[in-house]
Motif scaffolding. Structure first.
Motif, PDB file in Angstrom:
ATOM      1  N   ASP A 233       0.423  -1.224  -0.039  1.00 34.29           N
ATOM      2  CA  ASP A 233      -0.035   0.015   0.195  1.00 34.29           C
ATOM      3  C   ASP A 233       0.780   1.178  -0.008  1.00 34.29           C
ATOM      4  O   ASP A 233       0.808   2.219  -1.056  1.00 34.29           O
ATOM      5  N   ALA A 234       1.755   0.762   0.386  1.00 34.67           N
ATOM      6  CA  ALA A 234       2.622   1.998   1.521  1.00 34.67           C
ATOM      7  C   ALA A 234       3.694   2.655  -1.177  1.00 34.67           C
ATOM      8  O   ALA A 234       3.501   3.609  -1.027  1.00 34.67           O
ATOM      9  N   ALA A 235       3.983   1.689  -0.910  1.00 31.39           N
ATOM     10  CA  ALA A 235       4.324   1.808  -1.935  1.00 31.39           C
ATOM     11  C   ALA A 235       3.843   2.234  -3.616  1.00 31.39           C
ATOM     12  O   ALA A 235       4.596   3.098  -3.958  1.00 31.39           O
ATOM     13  N   VAL A 236       2.338   1.077  -2.884  1.00 35.82           N
ATOM     14  CA  VAL A 236       1.493   2.103  -4.180  1.00 35.82           C
ATOM     15  C   VAL A 236       1.903   3.717  -3.582  1.00 35.82           C
ATOM     16  O   VAL A 236       1.016   4.569  -4.895  1.00 35.82           O
ATOM     17  N   ALA A 293      -2.973  -9.166  -6.072  1.00 37.26           N
ATOM     18  CA  ALA A 293      -1.421  -8.788  -4.571  1.00 37.26           C
ATOM     19  C   ALA A 293      -1.717  -8.282  -2.943  1.00 37.26           C
ATOM     20  O   ALA A 293      -1.643  -8.950  -2.191  1.00 37.26           O
ATOM     21  N   LEU A 294      -3.041  -7.174  -3.003  1.00 37.74           N
ATOM     22  CA  LEU A 294      -3.829  -6.842  -2.003  1.00 37.74           C
ATOM     23  C   LEU A 294      -4.486  -7.406  -1.009  1.00 37.74           C
ATOM     24  O   LEU A 294      -4.248  -7.256   0.491  1.00 37.74           O
ATOM     25  N   VAL A 295      -5.356  -8.121  -1.877  1.00 36.18           N
ATOM     26  CA  VAL A 295      -5.757  -8.335  -1.290  1.00 36.18           C
ATOM     27  C   VAL A 295      -5.224 -10.219  -1.056  1.00 36.18           C
ATOM     28  O   VAL A 295      -6.808 -10.806  -0.240  1.00 36.18           O
ATOM     29  N   ALA A 296      -4.366 -10.880  -1.590  1.00 37.65           N
ATOM     30  CA  ALA A 296      -3.970 -11.918  -1.130  1.00 37.65           C
ATOM     31  C   ALA A 296      -4.034 -11.966   0.510  1.00 37.65           C
ATOM     32  O   ALA A 296      -2.823 -11.888   1.019  1.00 37.65           O
TER      33      ALA A 296
END
Length: 381
Positions: A233-236, A293-296
């Motif tokens: 999340d921070a990278a996005v 990837a976020l919800v994995a």
């Protein structure tokens, strides 16, 4: 990077990163994870790339694909997504090796590597490869057409290198830019804006539309954050800030914002993935891979979510796998999938070479001398 008992990498901005042994091991695990994870996701999607979700469920059950299915005559086969990613890595290593000669223009080295990939799509095998082509171009299993994108083929059909000022295929924004760009993000000794710029410039070699280029830059920058230990999340979020400064960013920005918004809309499902697009264009493939990837819940869950939809399943699986592998390292990947993966030994060998070049490059080559074995693998020519 701080520590002792390690090597050093000097980025193009002149900032030297000192690598401790534990940091080297962590970095190698993330590189392996990123490249293997992308290849596993690619292979999971390869057999259903052109099928609708209804067709996938009819053929493989209500859960859709839950394991490798046969593609290109075998289980675990990879596509052009993995092929081009490997040649991106090769080009980046070659760029660092060639710096000893005083030549420093990584887009040129990456373009030369992509041209070596293009040769694998038209030649029968590696028999005619020259010594200066290096070891990867002599890997026979790579000489296979796996549904390469037309823009990649036409963009590399002659020796003129596309640039941002004069790109190849200026109207194209296909996902062929994004699916090959994770390795730029593994340049952890570089500043994020330089990683972004390099990925954008190399995307223009085949796809000249601003969205095609900027989505590649955004993906590389997200991977860069993960390889440095940031959360996804921070990278996005950091990437969105950088995107906002670029003309023509709107489609890529909106796609990433939709991916972030979808996380808050309820339980993940194939239908929620499909709401982000089909993945044929760069911004859609990026958004779908990022969302999965976020919800994995774990790597397996994320990858299966990324390939069970009626679109470009191998590319969205590859992007999601690159991200999850960079986050968790190679030991988090389902071992049965890794064991059956086409080209696994080549991918691991290249990943380890990249990690060694980035962390211990000065011990391998430099003005004072060089390893002949290393220069045979990655010639300066």
């Amino acid at each position: 990077m701080t520590g002792t008992d390690g090597g050093a990498e000097t980025g193009p901005a002149g900032v030297t990163a000192i690598w401790g042994r534990a940091e080297q091991q962590d970095f190698r695990s993330r590189v392996r994870g990123c490249l293997l994870g992308g290849a596993v996701g690619d292979a999971l999607g390869a057999g259903v790339e052109f099928d609708s979700l209804d067709a996938i469920r009819a053929a493989h059950g209500p859960q859709g694909v839950t394991d490798y299915v046969t593609a290109y005559g075998r289980r675990g086969a990879v596509t052009d997504d993995t092929q081009m990613t490997l040649f991106t890595v090769d080009g980046l290593i070659r760029a660092h090796v060639r710096r000893d000669t005083g030549a420093w223009h990584p887009p040129t080295d990456v373009h030369a590597a992509y041209r070596r990939w293009a040769a694998t799509q038209r030649d029968w095998g590696p028999d005619e490869r020259r010594e200066e082509d290096g070891w990867l171009a002599r890997e026979e299993w790579l000489y296979a057409r796996r549904a390469p994108g037309n823009a990649c083929l036409t963009g590399l059909a002659d020796d003129r290198m596309g640039t941002l000022e004069n790109p190849k295929n200026p109207g194209s924004k296909g996902c062929g830019t994004v699916m090959r760009s994770a390795p730029f993000g593994l340049l952890v000794g570089w500043e994020p804006q330089l990683v972004f710029q390099l990925a954008v410039e190399c995307a223009a070699q085949t796809h000249g539309h601003p969205t095609g280029c900027l989505a590649a830059g955004a993906f590389a920058t997200i991977v860069h954050g993960l390889a440095r230990g940031e959360s996804l999340d921070a990278a996005v979020q950091r990437t969105l800030v950088q995107l906002a400064t670029r003309p023509g960013h709107e489609e890529t920005t909106e796609a990433l914002k939709h991916a972030l918004g979808a996380v808050r809309q309820g339980m993940p499902s194939p239908e929620r993935v499909a709401a982000l697009g089909e993945g044929w264009t760069a911004e859609e493939a990026l958004a779908m891979g990022v969302y999965c990837a976020l919800v994995a819940e774990d790597v397996r869950h994320g990858l299966l979510l990324a390939v069970n939809h009626g679109g470009d399943s191998d590319s969205t699986g590859s992007i999601c796998g690159n991200l999850l592998g960079a986050i968790h390292g190679e030991t988090a990947l389902p071992p049965a999938w890794v064991a059956e993966l086409e080209g696994r030994s080549t991918i691991l060998e290249l990943a380890d070479d990249f990690a060694m070049e980035m962390t211990q490059g000065p011990a391998l080559h430099g003005p004072a001398g060089a390893s002949s074995a290393w220069l045979s693998r990655y010639p300066r020519a």
